[in-house]
Design a protein around this motif. Structure first.
Motif, PDB file in Angstrom:
ATOM      1  N   GLN A   1      -2.889  -3.128 -29.313  1.00 48.09           N
ATOM      2  CA  GLN A   1      -3.187  -4.298 -28.487  1.00 48.09           C
ATOM      3  C   GLN A   1      -2.180  -4.399 -27.337  1.00 48.09           C
ATOM      4  O   GLN A   1      -0.992  -4.223 -27.513  1.00 48.09           O
ATOM      5  CB  GLN A   1      -3.129  -5.571 -29.329  1.00 48.09           C
ATOM      6  CG  GLN A   1      -3.534  -6.828 -28.572  1.00 48.09           C
ATOM      7  CD  GLN A   1      -3.409  -8.077 -29.430  1.00 48.09           C
ATOM      8  OE1 GLN A   1      -2.986  -8.007 -30.575  1.00 48.09           O
ATOM      9  NE2 GLN A   1      -3.775  -9.221 -28.881  1.00 48.09           N
ATOM     10  N   GLY A   2      -2.699  -4.697 -26.170  1.00 43.43           N
ATOM     11  CA  GLY A   2      -1.849  -4.824 -24.998  1.00 43.43           C
ATOM     12  C   GLY A   2      -1.830  -3.584 -24.138  1.00 43.43           C
ATOM     13  O   GLY A   2      -1.451  -3.650 -22.964  1.00 43.43           O
ATOM     14  N   TYR A   3      -2.238  -2.447 -24.708  1.00 45.87           N
ATOM     15  CA  TYR A   3      -2.244  -1.183 -23.961  1.00 45.87           C
ATOM     16  C   TYR A   3      -3.657  -0.639 -23.749  1.00 45.87           C
ATOM     17  O   TYR A   3      -3.836   0.313 -22.999  1.00 45.87           O
ATOM     18  CB  TYR A   3      -1.444  -0.113 -24.715  1.00 45.87           C
ATOM     19  CG  TYR A   3       0.025  -0.406 -24.879  1.00 45.87           C
ATOM     20  CD1 TYR A   3       0.947  -0.007 -23.920  1.00 45.87           C
ATOM     21  CD2 TYR A   3       0.501  -1.075 -25.998  1.00 45.87           C
ATOM     22  CE1 TYR A   3       2.310  -0.257 -24.082  1.00 45.87           C
ATOM     23  CE2 TYR A   3       1.850  -1.345 -26.170  1.00 45.87           C
ATOM     24  CZ  TYR A   3       2.748  -0.928 -25.205  1.00 45.87           C
ATOM     25  OH  TYR A   3       4.079  -1.198 -25.366  1.00 45.87           O
ATOM     26  N   ILE A   4      -4.648  -1.216 -24.425  1.00 43.03           N
ATOM     27  CA  ILE A   4      -6.003  -0.654 -24.400  1.00 43.03           C
ATOM     28  C   ILE A   4      -6.699  -1.005 -23.096  1.00 43.03           C
ATOM     29  O   ILE A   4      -6.743  -2.167 -22.691  1.00 43.03           O
ATOM     30  CB  ILE A   4      -6.821  -1.165 -25.598  1.00 43.03           C
ATOM     31  CG1 ILE A   4      -6.121  -0.823 -26.920  1.00 43.03           C
ATOM     32  CG2 ILE A   4      -8.217  -0.576 -25.587  1.00 43.03           C
ATOM     33  CD1 ILE A   4      -6.822  -1.370 -28.139  1.00 43.03           C
ATOM     34  N   ALA A   5      -7.285  -0.004 -22.450  1.00 43.41           N
ATOM     35  CA  ALA A   5      -8.007  -0.211 -21.192  1.00 43.41           C
ATOM     36  C   ALA A   5      -9.273  -1.027 -21.452  1.00 43.41           C
ATOM     37  O   ALA A   5      -9.940  -0.839 -22.474  1.00 43.41           O
ATOM     38  CB  ALA A   5      -8.364   1.135 -20.558  1.00 43.41           C
ATOM     39  N   PRO A   6      -9.631  -1.931 -20.540  1.00 46.39           N
ATOM     40  CA  PRO A   6     -10.809  -2.804 -20.764  1.00 46.39           C
ATOM     41  C   PRO A   6     -12.101  -2.037 -20.983  1.00 46.39           C
ATOM     42  O   PRO A   6     -12.906  -2.417 -21.827  1.00 46.39           O
ATOM     43  CB  PRO A   6     -10.861  -3.643 -19.468  1.00 46.39           C
ATOM     44  CG  PRO A   6      -9.475  -3.608 -18.919  1.00 46.39           C
ATOM     45  CD  PRO A   6      -8.912  -2.281 -19.299  1.00 46.39           C
ATOM     46  N   GLU A   7     -12.330  -0.941 -20.212  1.00 49.17           N
ATOM     47  CA  GLU A   7     -13.600  -0.206 -20.347  1.00 49.17           C
ATOM     48  C   GLU A   7     -13.705   0.498 -21.694  1.00 49.17           C
ATOM     49  O   GLU A   7     -14.800   0.686 -22.225  1.00 49.17           O
ATOM     50  CB  GLU A   7     -13.778   0.801 -19.202  1.00 49.17           C
ATOM     51  CG  GLU A   7     -12.900   2.046 -19.270  1.00 49.17           C
ATOM     52  CD  GLU A   7     -11.505   1.837 -18.728  1.00 49.17           C
ATOM     53  OE1 GLU A   7     -10.727   2.814 -18.685  1.00 49.17           O
ATOM     54  OE2 GLU A   7     -11.173   0.695 -18.336  1.00 49.17           O
ATOM     55  N   TYR A   8     -12.558   0.888 -22.267  1.00 50.57           N
ATOM     56  CA  TYR A   8     -12.565   1.512 -23.588  1.00 50.57           C
ATOM     57  C   TYR A   8     -12.840   0.460 -24.653  1.00 50.57           C
ATOM     58  O   TYR A   8     -13.590   0.693 -25.609  1.00 50.57           O
ATOM     59  CB  TYR A   8     -11.233   2.198 -23.839  1.00 50.57           C
ATOM     60  CG  TYR A   8     -11.077   2.792 -25.228  1.00 50.57           C
ATOM     61  CD1 TYR A   8     -11.889   3.829 -25.660  1.00 50.57           C
ATOM     62  CD2 TYR A   8     -10.117   2.304 -26.115  1.00 50.57           C
ATOM     63  CE1 TYR A   8     -11.762   4.372 -26.923  1.00 50.57           C
ATOM     64  CE2 TYR A   8      -9.976   2.839 -27.384  1.00 50.57           C
ATOM     65  CZ  TYR A   8     -10.794   3.876 -27.790  1.00 50.57           C
ATOM     66  OH  TYR A   8     -10.666   4.404 -29.050  1.00 50.57           O
TER      67      TYR A   8
END
Length: 644
Positions: free
Chosen positions: A513-520
């Motif tokens: 959490q906090g590092y995950i790209a929105p499109e992924y």
């Protein structure tokens, strides 16, 4: 293999006077049932005469071989466009291969193309809308051409012509490919070369946008097409098509730009009709096939009985083996070793006893973090990662990478008894970046050290993104997976979630959490751009000294979205409030920090296609004012980031 250009014969449909034509009979003894073809001699002569004039007259040469001019003052610098594309057998009947070719995700094609299933095979000649990011590009000092840049890796047998016609279906031309790739020699392409294929497109002018023309669809003119039929197919008008493309003659394989206010709804093509004569000719074949299937069916019944008997005997043997634990252990070991057989010649294979001795039986006193233990083998420290058997993919990826900014794998061990796997890595003395940033009991990292760490990580990501085939996506870039050696050089660790290959779709979302790209997170799109987003978060940590997610569960990048929009002249004032207090006390260069902050914001762009590549990021970071050469008694220090 080189294919010669297809000859297009352009016959005008004019009314001819009625002629009584003599015919000749051409008999081909190899034709089935000795069928005869009757061809009028006069038409045969006129056909070849037309080809002669077609080749000898320059007026029939294609008028747009190198692309379509554009003017940045009349249109937007870039826009969303679409190309009309048809799926063709045998290699283009699935969304995955087509999405890889055009460097987009499957949902981005499926939604405008009215496709429900992302995994079902496509129908031959099924129409598709391919999304393009259309840009006005300068190819020389006097010429601007409008196209979408698509990166393509040269494969065996490829030529610019073959790829343009066979794969991209004439949405570009080999002349245009040559124009935008001046460093590549068309007659001497090397397998693995990266080339740009310019897909022809156009952006609406300001006047067209005012007239509710939102998209210009790139459509390749076919021999059976007319402007009227194209207008009817896409819900446009003949007048608007002629206005966009000019009133000149359109020839087959040329691109026509179709102006529309919205994308029309595509329908699947009807099944191919078989004529009565064709079905009559195949009646004998069908009867023969039926007889053959009947014989095969009888044979399968006999084989089924034999198979059932064999299965019962095999199950008894398996049941006996299950009673023998030693036999089970041997089978497991053989199976596990077979999975990693390709790695045996590169890495050392340790024994379980060696690793137990190195870690005092994996005592908790030797835990570095999670399931990673510090252990001494022959007096040298190593980081030993203990895991259940799911390291096969990680091993396969690690064996093809070798870079100074990636943690080195020294060897591995398989415990067949418990189905465990152990990965033995080099040990890095200064631990993780996460600990050094957020544990204030440790020595504080100054700005130059932080900047050097950022460049080390960028170099490591550039290597796996640009210099591996297929490209590797780390999928879990974060400060706790960045380790620091004795000289404070950063290395990327933990390839447990890494994936070899881009533009894939997954329903199994993993990450921190906090590092995950929105499109992924929303669509499961796996690409190198998700690593770039995560790297942007790491840059924010380096600047602010804060964690990626605060105590209230708010992500650091969300705060940046909220506070760093608008006029850039206000960003410096906001930046000082965002920076780590340690850096403010250090009086480091605000311009240098602002440069890195600008890079971080670019990495965090919501549109993945607008995020910079790692090549651009490394170059931008190296322009910082705080990079320097430090000469000591031992020569140049490890912070020679420019030299690396």
């Amino acid at each position: 293999m080189w294919h010669p250009p297809t000859l297009i014969v352009n016959i005008k449909h004019e009314r001819l006077p009625s002629l009584k034509l003599k015919t000749t009979t051409i008999t081909n003894p190899q034709m089935k049932r000795n069928r005869k073809m009757k061809i009028p001699l006069q038409i045969f002569f006129l056909f070849h005469l037309h080809i002669f004039f077609h080749l000898s007259s320059s007026q029939y040469l294609p008028s747009n071989t190198t692309g379509y001019a554009c003017n940045v003052t009349q249109t937007a610098p870039s826009c969303q466009a679409y190309a009309f594309y048809t799926a063709m057998a045998p290699n283009q009947l699935d969304l995955s291969s087509i999405s890889d070719l055009f460097s987009v995700s499957r949902p981005m094609i499926a939604k405008p193309s009215n496709i429900i299933s992302l995994t079902s095979p496509l129908i031959p000649n099924q129409p598709l809308f391919i999304p393009l990011t259309c840009t006005c590009n300068s190819v020389n000092t006097t010429t601007n051409i409008s196209y979408a840049k698509l990166n393509y890796t040269i494969q065996p047998g490829d030529t610019f012509y073959v790829v343009s016609t066979s794969l991209f279906h004439n949405l570009t031309t080999y002349q245009s490919v040559q124009l935008v790739n001046p460093t590549l020699v068309p007659i001497n392409l090397t397998i693995g070369d990266d080339a740009i294929f310019p897909i022809f497109c156009k952006c609406p002018t300001k006047t067209q946008l005012q007239n509710q023309i939102i998209y210009l669809i790139s459509y390749v003119f076919q021999p059976t097409d007319t402007i009227s039929s194209i207008a009817s197919r896409f819900g446009s008008s003949v007048e608007s098509i002629l206005e966009v493309n000019g009133n000149g003659t359109v020839r087959p394989t040329e691109t026509v730009f179709v102006p529309v206010s919205r994308l029309p709804e595509l329908t699947q093509p009807p099944p191919t009709n078989v004529s009565y004569s064709e079905s009559t000719e195949r009646t004998g074949e069908v009867i023969g096939l039926g007889v053959g299937l009947g014989v095969c069916g009888l044979f399968l019944i006999l084989m089924g009985g034999f198979w059932a008997y064999r299965e019962s005997v095999w199950k008894k043997r398996v049941w006996r083996k299950k009673k023998d634990p030693e036999s089970k252990k041997v089978e497991a070991e053989v199976s596990l070793m077979a999975d990693v057989s390709d790695c045996l010649d590169k890495y050392k294979v340790y024994k379980v006893e060696e690793l137990n001795e190195a870690t005092d039986g994996f005592d908790e006193r030797w835990v570095i973090e999670g399931s990673v233990f510090k252990g001494y083998i022959h007096g040298k420290p190593y980081a030993i990662k203990k895991m259940k058997w799911n390291a096969c993919e990680e091993l396969k990826i690690l064996q093809k990478v070798n870079h100074g900014n990636l943690v080195m794998l020294e060897g591995f061990c398989i415990d067949s008894e418990d189905a465990n796997c152990y990965l033995v890595y080099e040990y890095l003395e200064n631990g993780s970046l996460y600990t050094r940033l957020h544990d204030r009991k440790r020595d504080i990292l100054n700005w130059r050290t932080r900047l050097g760490i950022a460049i080390d990580v960028a170099n490591g990501l550039q290597y796996i993104h640009e210099h591996t085939r297929p490209r590797v996506v780390h999928k879990d870039v974060k400060s706790s997976n960045i380790l620091l050696d004795a000289n404070m050089r950063a290395k990327i660790a933990n390839f447990g979630l890494a994936k070899s290959g881009c533009n894939a779709i997954t329903m199994h979302i993993v990450g921190t959490q906090g590092y995950i790209a929105p499109e992924y997170l929303s669509d499961g799109i796996v690409s190198t751009k998700m690593d770039i987003f995560s790297f942007g978060v790491v840059l924010l940590e380096l600047i602010s000294g804060r964690e990626a997610v605060n105590e209230d569960g708010k992500a650091l990048w969300v705060e940046v979205y909220e506070n760093f929009n608008g006029k850039e002249d206000k960003h410096i004032h906001k930046l000082k409030g965002f920076m780590d207090d340690v850096l403010l006390e250090e009086s480091c260069s605000i311009d240098s920090v602002m440069n890195v902050m600008s890079i971080a914001i670019a990495c965090l762009h919501k549109d993945p296609s607008k995020r910079p590549s790692m090549v651009d990021i490394v170059y931008a970071l190296c322009k910082s004012d705080d990079l320097f050469f430090d000469i000591s008694q031992d020569g140049l220090s490890p912070r020679q980031v420019l030299a690396r």
